[in-house]
Design an enzyme around this catalytic site. Structure first.
Site, PDB file in Angstrom:
ATOM      1  N   ASP A  34       0.886  -1.245   0.064  1.00 56.42           N
ATOM      2  CA  ASP A  34      -0.081   0.072  -0.051  1.00 56.42           C
ATOM      3  C   ASP A  34       0.963   1.259   0.111  1.00 56.42           C
ATOM      4  O   ASP A  34       0.724   2.116  -0.754  1.00 56.42           O
ATOM      5  CB  ASP A  34      -0.902  -0.020   1.355  1.00 56.42           C
ATOM      6  CG  ASP A  34      -2.058   0.812   1.393  1.00 56.42           C
ATOM      7  OD1 ASP A  34      -2.307   1.458   0.180  1.00 56.42           O
ATOM      8  OD2 ASP A  34      -2.643   1.032   2.425  1.00 56.42           O
ATOM      9  N   SER A 117      -2.961  -9.875   1.988  1.00 59.41           N
ATOM     10  CA  SER A 117      -3.129 -10.322   3.626  1.00 59.41           C
ATOM     11  C   SER A 117      -1.783 -11.078   3.992  1.00 59.41           C
ATOM     12  O   SER A 117      -1.924 -11.488   5.294  1.00 59.41           O
ATOM     13  CB  SER A 117      -4.466 -11.383   3.681  1.00 59.41           C
ATOM     14  OG  SER A 117      -5.503 -10.108   3.894  1.00 59.41           O
ATOM     15  N   TYR A 121      -0.913  -8.189   7.552  1.00 60.79           N
ATOM     16  CA  TYR A 121      -2.141  -9.019   8.182  1.00 60.79           C
ATOM     17  C   TYR A 121      -2.062 -10.324   8.412  1.00 60.79           C
ATOM     18  O   TYR A 121      -3.022 -11.043   9.115  1.00 60.79           O
ATOM     19  CB  TYR A 121      -3.319  -8.860   7.018  1.00 60.79           C
ATOM     20  CG  TYR A 121      -4.056  -7.378   7.212  1.00 60.79           C
ATOM     21  CD1 TYR A 121      -3.344  -6.386   8.078  1.00 60.79           C
ATOM     22  CD2 TYR A 121      -4.799  -7.054   6.128  1.00 60.79           C
ATOM     23  CE1 TYR A 121      -4.069  -5.139   7.957  1.00 60.79           C
ATOM     24  CE2 TYR A 121      -5.450  -5.852   6.270  1.00 60.79           C
ATOM     25  CZ  TYR A 121      -5.145  -4.820   7.220  1.00 60.79           C
ATOM     26  OH  TYR A 121      -5.721  -3.643   7.315  1.00 60.79           O
TER      27      TYR A 121
HETATM   28  N1  AR6 Z   1       5.221  -5.345  -4.675  1.00 59.29           N
HETATM   29  C1  AR6 Z   1       4.818  -6.419  -4.470  1.00 59.29           C
HETATM   30  N2  AR6 Z   1       4.875  -6.933  -3.196  1.00 59.29           N
HETATM   31  C2  AR6 Z   1       4.809  -6.423  -2.139  1.00 59.29           C
HETATM   32  C3  AR6 Z   1       5.330  -5.006  -2.260  1.00 59.29           C
HETATM   33  C4  AR6 Z   1       5.332  -4.494  -3.727  1.00 59.29           C
HETATM   34  N3  AR6 Z   1       6.074  -3.196  -3.764  1.00 59.29           N
HETATM   35  N4  AR6 Z   1       5.551  -4.426  -1.151  1.00 59.29           N
HETATM   36  C5  AR6 Z   1       5.254  -5.389  -0.188  1.00 59.29           C
HETATM   37  N5  AR6 Z   1       4.862  -6.530  -0.872  1.00 59.29           N
HETATM   38  P1  AR6 Z   1       1.353  -6.107   2.995  1.00 59.29           P
HETATM   39  P2  AR6 Z   1      -1.504  -7.105   3.860  1.00 59.29           P
HETATM   40  C6  AR6 Z   1       4.300  -7.756  -0.404  1.00 59.29           C
HETATM   41  O1  AR6 Z   1       1.830  -6.140   4.423  1.00 59.29           O
HETATM   42  O2  AR6 Z   1      -0.748  -8.192   4.627  1.00 59.29           O
HETATM   43  C7  AR6 Z   1      -0.662  -2.012   4.860  1.00 59.29           C
HETATM   44  O3  AR6 Z   1      -0.082  -1.155   5.836  1.00 59.29           O
HETATM   45  C8  AR6 Z   1       4.786  -8.223   1.072  1.00 59.29           C
HETATM   46  O4  AR6 Z   1       6.019  -8.709   1.074  1.00 59.29           O
HETATM   47  O5  AR6 Z   1       1.603  -5.079   2.069  1.00 59.29           O
HETATM   48  O6  AR6 Z   1      -2.443  -7.332   3.066  1.00 59.29           O
HETATM   49  C9  AR6 Z   1      -1.981  -1.547   4.252  1.00 59.29           C
HETATM   50  O7  AR6 Z   1      -2.392  -0.278   4.679  1.00 59.29           O
HETATM   51  C10 AR6 Z   1       3.652  -9.275   1.107  1.00 59.29           C
HETATM   52  O8  AR6 Z   1       3.971 -10.349   0.667  1.00 59.29           O
HETATM   53  O9  AR6 Z   1      -0.387  -6.373   2.848  1.00 59.29           O
HETATM   54  C11 AR6 Z   1      -2.963  -2.503   5.369  1.00 59.29           C
HETATM   55  O10 AR6 Z   1      -2.776  -1.666   6.797  1.00 59.29           O
HETATM   56  C12 AR6 Z   1       2.387  -8.799   0.442  1.00 59.29           C
HETATM   57  O11 AR6 Z   1       2.747  -7.841  -0.545  1.00 59.29           O
HETATM   58  C13 AR6 Z   1      -2.021  -3.714   5.479  1.00 59.29           C
HETATM   59  O12 AR6 Z   1      -0.629  -3.337   5.414  1.00 59.29           O
HETATM   60  C14 AR6 Z   1       1.325  -7.872   1.508  1.00 59.29           C
HETATM   61  O13 AR6 Z   1       1.860  -7.430   2.218  1.00 59.29           O
HETATM   62  C15 AR6 Z   1      -2.492  -4.758   4.744  1.00 59.29           C
HETATM   63  O14 AR6 Z   1      -1.654  -5.944   4.991  1.00 59.29           O
END
Ligand code: AR6
Length: 174
Positions: A34, A117, A121
């Protein structure tokens, strides 16, 4: 339906109609993917997000992509993992289904998802990959000829391996 898992920063992907953001219910930005999406898209994305008044878990809303290389961002809110008995699987499935529904309604043919997630999450990645791939295949069987290609942009090797394994496993069943 073509399904692919690639190791990539989703904000760099330029060959799909829309990328999906793993947001929170405020839709006003956060960490992880995000944060990366908002940084890459620029401040106009936050301005548009403010007009959306949030998004419930499991649902999805669309904005423009602004400075991103793709035209649109579909924001969805994954469930927080609480052990698996709190509707997490259904809510994660809804994220994929509702995101694809928006894409299909817009006439998009290709979409890239992050691993919704499984970061902050806390959803176990192997379980998430199973639900993600089965929901996308379910969508394809119900809405054939709409979205033709779905890509998971995985940030690390373990995530990539989990989605690749599920794609290989479930593609073999249809
Ligand atoms: N490109 C692709 N994947 C990514 C990137 C990127 N640039 N950056 C991180 N990931 P998360 P969630 C991966 O925490 O669990 C936020 O604060 C990461 O390694 O981004 O759905 C939101 O505002 C992991 O494998 O999302 C919410 O509050 C995956 O993306 C909360 O985090 C998801 O990790 C959502 O948590």
């Amino acid at each position: 339906m073509i399904l692919e898992a690639v190791k990539a920063d989703i904000t760099k992907i330029d060959y799909v109609d829309a990328i999906v953001n793993a947001a929170n219910e405020s839709l006003l930005g956060g960490g992880g993917v995000d944060g990366a999406v908002h940084r890459a898209a620029g401040s106009k994305l936050l301005e548009e997000c403010r007009t959306l008044h949030g998004c419930p878990t499991g649902e999805a809303k669309i904005t423009k992509g602004y400075d991103l290389p793709v035209g649109y961002v579909i924001h969805t809110v994954g469930p927080i993992w609480h052990g698996g008995s709190w509707d997490e699987e259904r809510l994660l499935s809804s994220c994929y289904y509702n995101s694809l529904k928006i894409a299909a309604d817009r006439g998009f043919t290709s979409v890239a998802f992050p691993s919704i997630s499984t970061g902050v999450y806390g959803y176990p990645v192997e379980k998430a990959a199973k639900t993600a791939v089965s929901t996308v295949l379910d969508f394809a069987s119900k809405e054939p000829g709409s979205v033709e290609k779905v890509i998971w942009a995985c940030f690390d090797d373990r995530t990539l391996a989990a989605y690749q394994a599920e794609i290989d496993l479930q593609k073999g069943t249809i």
